[in-house]
Design an enzyme around this catalytic site. Structure first.
Site, mmCIF file in Angstrom:
data_model
loop_
_atom_site.group_PDB
_atom_site.id
_atom_site.type_symbol
_atom_site.label_atom_id
_atom_site.label_comp_id
_atom_site.label_asym_id
_atom_site.label_seq_id
_atom_site.Cartn_x
_atom_site.Cartn_y
_atom_site.Cartn_z
ATOM 1 N N LYS A 181 0.847 -1.193 0.000
ATOM 2 C CA LYS A 181 0.000 0.000 0.000
ATOM 3 C C LYS A 181 0.886 1.248 0.000
ATOM 4 O O LYS A 181 1.553 1.550 0.981
ATOM 5 C CB LYS A 181 -0.919 0.064 1.226
ATOM 6 C CG LYS A 181 -1.994 1.142 1.018
ATOM 7 C CD LYS A 181 -2.583 1.701 2.283
ATOM 8 C CE LYS A 181 -1.854 2.849 2.858
ATOM 9 N NZ LYS A 181 -1.795 4.061 2.031
ATOM 10 N N CYS A 290 13.975 10.608 6.103
ATOM 11 C CA CYS A 290 13.925 10.232 7.525
ATOM 12 C C CYS A 290 15.271 10.433 8.200
ATOM 13 O O CYS A 290 15.334 10.747 9.381
ATOM 14 C CB CYS A 290 13.473 8.791 7.650
ATOM 15 S SG CYS A 290 14.441 7.668 6.632
HETATM 16 P P1 NAD Z 1 2.637 8.377 7.491
HETATM 17 O O1 NAD Z 1 2.944 7.667 8.767
HETATM 18 O O2 NAD Z 1 1.629 9.443 7.509
HETATM 19 O O3 NAD Z 1 2.167 7.332 6.374
HETATM 20 C C1 NAD Z 1 2.940 6.205 6.008
HETATM 21 C C2 NAD Z 1 2.023 5.167 5.399
HETATM 22 O O4 NAD Z 1 1.162 4.669 6.416
HETATM 23 C C3 NAD Z 1 1.118 5.704 4.300
HETATM 24 O O5 NAD Z 1 0.997 4.739 3.280
HETATM 25 C C4 NAD Z 1 -0.194 5.909 5.037
HETATM 26 O O6 NAD Z 1 -1.315 5.882 4.191
HETATM 27 C C5 NAD Z 1 -0.180 4.717 5.973
HETATM 28 N N1 NAD Z 1 -1.031 4.825 7.167
HETATM 29 C C6 NAD Z 1 -1.453 5.950 7.800
HETATM 30 N N2 NAD Z 1 -2.242 5.621 8.845
HETATM 31 C C7 NAD Z 1 -2.311 4.275 8.882
HETATM 32 C C8 NAD Z 1 -2.973 3.336 9.728
HETATM 33 N N3 NAD Z 1 -3.714 3.734 10.760
HETATM 34 N N4 NAD Z 1 -2.836 2.023 9.471
HETATM 35 C C9 NAD Z 1 -2.060 1.593 8.452
HETATM 36 N N5 NAD Z 1 -1.424 2.434 7.601
HETATM 37 C C10 NAD Z 1 -1.546 3.762 7.820
HETATM 38 O O7 NAD Z 1 4.065 8.909 6.953
HETATM 39 P P2 NAD Z 1 4.338 9.843 5.685
HETATM 40 O O8 NAD Z 1 3.886 11.221 6.029
HETATM 41 O O9 NAD Z 1 3.830 9.188 4.451
HETATM 42 O O10 NAD Z 1 5.933 9.784 5.629
HETATM 43 C C11 NAD Z 1 6.763 10.591 6.386
HETATM 44 C C12 NAD Z 1 7.276 9.877 7.633
HETATM 45 O O11 NAD Z 1 7.924 8.656 7.270
HETATM 46 C C13 NAD Z 1 8.325 10.665 8.393
HETATM 47 O O12 NAD Z 1 8.061 10.593 9.773
HETATM 48 C C14 NAD Z 1 9.620 9.954 8.069
HETATM 49 O O13 NAD Z 1 10.645 10.111 9.017
HETATM 50 C C15 NAD Z 1 9.171 8.550 7.979
HETATM 51 N N6 NAD Z 1 10.124 7.762 7.200
HETATM 52 C C16 NAD Z 1 10.929 6.852 7.832
HETATM 53 C C17 NAD Z 1 11.894 6.136 7.107
HETATM 54 C C18 NAD Z 1 12.840 5.143 7.759
HETATM 55 O O14 NAD Z 1 13.464 4.364 7.053
HETATM 56 N N7 NAD Z 1 12.997 5.130 9.069
HETATM 57 C C19 NAD Z 1 12.013 6.363 5.744
HETATM 58 C C20 NAD Z 1 11.184 7.322 5.149
HETATM 59 C C21 NAD Z 1 10.234 7.999 5.882
#
Ligand code: NAD
Length: 491
Positions: A181, A290
């Site tokens: 997803k 990130c």
């Molecule tokens: P997000 O947490 O808003 O969303 C990530 C994914 O989770 C999306 O596909 C979203 O639709 C889904 N999601 C949201 N709520 C959910 C739920 N309740 N159940 C299941 N899935 C759900 O993050 P974002 O805004 O898309 O990305 C930015 C964040 O990602 C930042 O905090 C960044 O640091 C983090 N990130 C971490 C890494 C790493 O490797 N540690 C890499 C890239 C980004």
């Protein structure tokens, strides 16, 4: 192509009819170019019944398919996927820039590293070994690494291709089925790349893409009883909620979450290299990474010179359309993200001193996009939210330190522990600091170097588990012990 790099674009249309791995009967999602506001793609969205369908089919197939036991088949499928990605790499990079905003150079880099990640895991697909051990007279143990089953890969928008493939390639290499997803801001690049996996050698139902909101489609993936593991990359608070929901089914989770990474510059560092490294650490991908080096820890004796020169570089950066070859930094991904970043900049203005940037760019060529100037903020109290929280935008907080002990204390004062940069020519110090800092990755005299071969992941609030490397692949396996007793009597 025009001098700006913008040529005409045919809106990408992704539906189950044209892209069979995409299961979507619930409508259509549109994605827009963050630099211009133009429509980039339409992608079929999934309802709960599509998600259930994808999982039911994957669960029914994965334990009975040759996929599970045939490493050579998996390697062949993955190598072919990499080859098809390579054939389409220029188009994929342009789609990535148009949908996400990063510069074309950065998008090409993301496509190339994604291909490399697939190839690395394709090689490993034939090298997943267990072990056997003589336990006592007539008794042997054989320890196997088996696939976990059905993996839900839930991914964010910032490195949509790389972060999807970082989970999907090892999961498939280990013999699992995967339902992906993508984030709703970047569905097309993920659906398009996943569709290149579709080939007659790929057994039916082993891979699928579902598209839709996290709260419904994502939640169904996390809670469906036939999903065995969730590989989640995203925000820390979302990851915590995912883990809580997964706990009811006692599902395995891998969580790659947020960061507030320290980039530590000592007075003995190579100043030119450290300046370029500090700029790359925070402004690459407009800070939406990130591992962004979003806290600059700089030794007091060089603080004024180093920060002054970094501010000059930030002011000189060319911010613009990612397709314009002269752009060094693109827009942030959305209007909402721009508002979030500007809110943090206001915290910086009221609690510290803005020494570069500090505003949005909203006129001329920037009028229709979500552009923010590269921003540096000094003189912040250690309690500032700008020092503690992840901004996910081009905003750097400066934190001076007096000596090594103070640098370690400031670096570790964060609730995150994802990455760290160390700039020094003192070899013994790199070892001491490298051991003392609580972080999954520590770059020494460099920053943002990623390789398929080396693990990444977080300490503390930055996550659980590791991706990439051999450990990253083994996360997608279950360990099983078969015990053989050839003795005539039982005990
Ligand atoms: P997000 O947490 O808003 O969303 C990530 C994914 O989770 C999306 O596909 C979203 O639709 C889904 N999601 C949201 N709520 C959910 C739920 N309740 N159940 C299941 N899935 C759900 O993050 P974002 O805004 O898309 O990305 C930015 C964040 O990602 C930042 O905090 C960044 O640091 C983090 N990130 C971490 C890494 C790493 O490797 N540690 C890499 C890239 C980004």
């Amino acid at each position: 192509m025009a001098a700006t790099g913008r040529s005409s674009w045919n809106v990408v249309k992704i539906s189950p009819a044209t892209h069979p791995l995409v299961l979507g009967t619930a409508g259509e999602l549109e994605s827009y170019d963050p630099a211009t506001g133009e429509l980039v793609a339409t992608v079929a969205t999934s309802g709960i019944s599509d998600v259930d369908d994808a999982i039911d089919r994957a669960a029914a197939r994965v334990r009975r398919s040759p996929w599970r036991n045939d490493g050579a088949l998996r390697a062949r499928v993955l190598f072919r996927w990499a080859a098809r990605m390579r054939e389409n790499s220029e188009w994929l990079a342009e789609l990535l820039t148009r949908e996400q905003g990063k510069t074309l150079g950065q998008a090409r880099g993301e496509v190339a590293s994604s291909i490399s990640m697939i190839e690395y895991n394709a090689g490993l697909a034939r090298a997943i070994y267990g072990r056997s051990i003589a336990l006592k007279e007539g008794v042997h143990g054989v320890v196997l690494r088996e696939p976990v089953g059905v993996i839900a890969a839930i991914t964010p928008w910032n490195y949509p291709l790389n972060l999807t493939i970082r989970a999907v390639a090892p999961a498939l290499a280990a013999g699992n089925a995967v339902v992906v997803k993508p984030a709703s801001l970047t569905p097309a690049i993920v659906a398009a790349a996943m569709s290149l996996l579709d080939h007659e050698d790929l057994p039916a139902d082993i891979a699928a893409v579902v598209v839709g909101p996290g709260g419904t489609v994502g939640d169904r993936l996390v809670t469906h009883p036939d999903v065995d593991m969730i590989a989640f990359t995203g925000d820390s608070s979302t990851g915590i909620n995912v883990m809580k929901s997964a706990a009811d089914g006692l599902k395995r989770v891998s969580l790659e979450l947020g960061g507030k990474s320290p980039n530590i510059v000592f007075a003995d560092a190579d100043m030119e290299k450290a300046l370029a490294g500090a700029e790359n650490a925070i402004f690459s991908a407009a800070g939406q990474i990130c591992t962004a080096g979003s806290r600059l820890l700089v030794e007091e004796s060089i603080k004024d010179e180093f920060v002054g020169r970094l501010a000059e570089r930030a002011e000189a950066m060319r911010v613009g359309d990612g397709l314009d070859p002269s752009s060094e930094m693109g827009p942030v991904v959305s209007a909402e993200q721009k508002r979030t970043v500007l809110d943090y900049i206001e915290i910086g203005r009221s609690e510290g001193t803005i020494i570069a940037g500090g505003e949005a760019m909203e006129s001329g060529a920037h009028a229709n996009g979500h552009f923010v100037r590269p921003t540096i903020v000094a003189d912040l109290p250690s309690t500032s939210r700008l020092v503690a929280e992840e901004v996910f935008g081009p905003v750097l907080a400066v934190q001076p330190f007096a000596d090594e002990d103070e640098a370690i204390a400031i670096a570790n004062s964060s609730e995150f522990g994802l990455a760290c940069g160390l700039w020094t020519n003192d070899l013994n110090r790199t070892w001491r600091m490298g051991r003392a800092i609580e972080s999954g990755t520590i770059w020494i005299n460099t920053y943002h170097h990623f390789y398929g071969e080396t693990e990444v992941g977080g300490f503390k609030r930055s996550g659980i588990g590791r991706q990439q490397g051999i450990e990253g692949l083994l996360e997608f396996t279950e360990t099983k012990h078969l015990n053989f007793d050839s003795n005539p009597n039982l005990f």
